[in-house]
Enzyme design. Sequence first.
Site, mmCIF file in Angstrom:
data_model
loop_
_atom_site.group_PDB
_atom_site.id
_atom_site.type_symbol
_atom_site.label_atom_id
_atom_site.label_comp_id
_atom_site.label_asym_id
_atom_site.label_seq_id
_atom_site.Cartn_x
_atom_site.Cartn_y
_atom_site.Cartn_z
ATOM 1 N N SER A 1 14.846 16.949 41.649
ATOM 2 C CA SER A 1 13.993 18.067 42.307
ATOM 3 C C SER A 1 14.779 19.107 42.304
ATOM 4 O O SER A 1 16.084 19.116 42.376
ATOM 5 C CB SER A 1 13.571 17.460 43.696
ATOM 6 N N TYR B 1 16.603 14.965 52.018
ATOM 7 C CA TYR B 1 15.989 15.064 50.604
ATOM 8 C C TYR B 1 16.837 16.067 49.810
ATOM 9 O O TYR B 1 16.786 15.548 48.550
ATOM 10 C CB TYR B 1 14.624 15.700 50.974
#
Length: 260
Positions: free
Chosen positions: A141, A154
Amino acid sequence: MTLKVFITGASSGIGEALAVYYAAQGATLGLAARRSEFLEALNQRLGGQHACYALDVSDAPALHAAATDFITRFGAPDIIIANAGVSAGTLTEFEEDLEVFRRVMDTNVFGMAATFAPFIPAMKAGAGDGRKMQRLVGIASVAGIRGLPGAEAYSASKAAAIAYLESLRLEMRPYGIKVVTIAPGYIETPMTEINPYKMPFLLPVDQAASRFAAVIARGTSYAVIPWPMGVVAKILRALPNWLYDRLFTSAPRKPRGLLK
């Protein structure tokens, strides 16, 4: 030769879209996810001939069993896509978030390694048989490029995934097995639909899947999709810490406790 593709996190979002894409190309699929009913429904939509594995990617023995079954039935896959991932807003100051932090890291980092591990020996064994495509694909990501406020777990997990995939790429290079790192920006999935803020360059998931597949086919070592987000990521990476901190300390955050 029929393409063989194994995908984790296949029951929704990017994984589901990739399954639909590759099934349309005539591939034989291994579909892995936690929710068996979603997997079976997807398999039926795709013709019912694919292998489904209801498992959690943090369960390495379950992944080993799935890999053994898939290889026994179909042979070593050409493409393995470690797509399973979870996201949640976390703040270290709240001790109750530590369990969420562990879950995110177990899924997004350990789960990626556990996905690849049982397949690599079979892929290495077939490295000299002239197959055109052998790919280990990790979905990272842009959140792993710089740490985002409220996304400690995250961002950390995706930064770790990017570094892990780079190390793996070097290890696999002598065998002709290409490791592909894809760092998505904002894609229309259940993971992003809970974000309470504007998401630039938001991309429909079916379009994302076709772009991912093109990158995988080329064997590109690293790609940000959509590409404008890659430009933004490079700029953010180049910012000095004092300026990045000033710009992003008050940036919008994902809600705490919503593990998706």
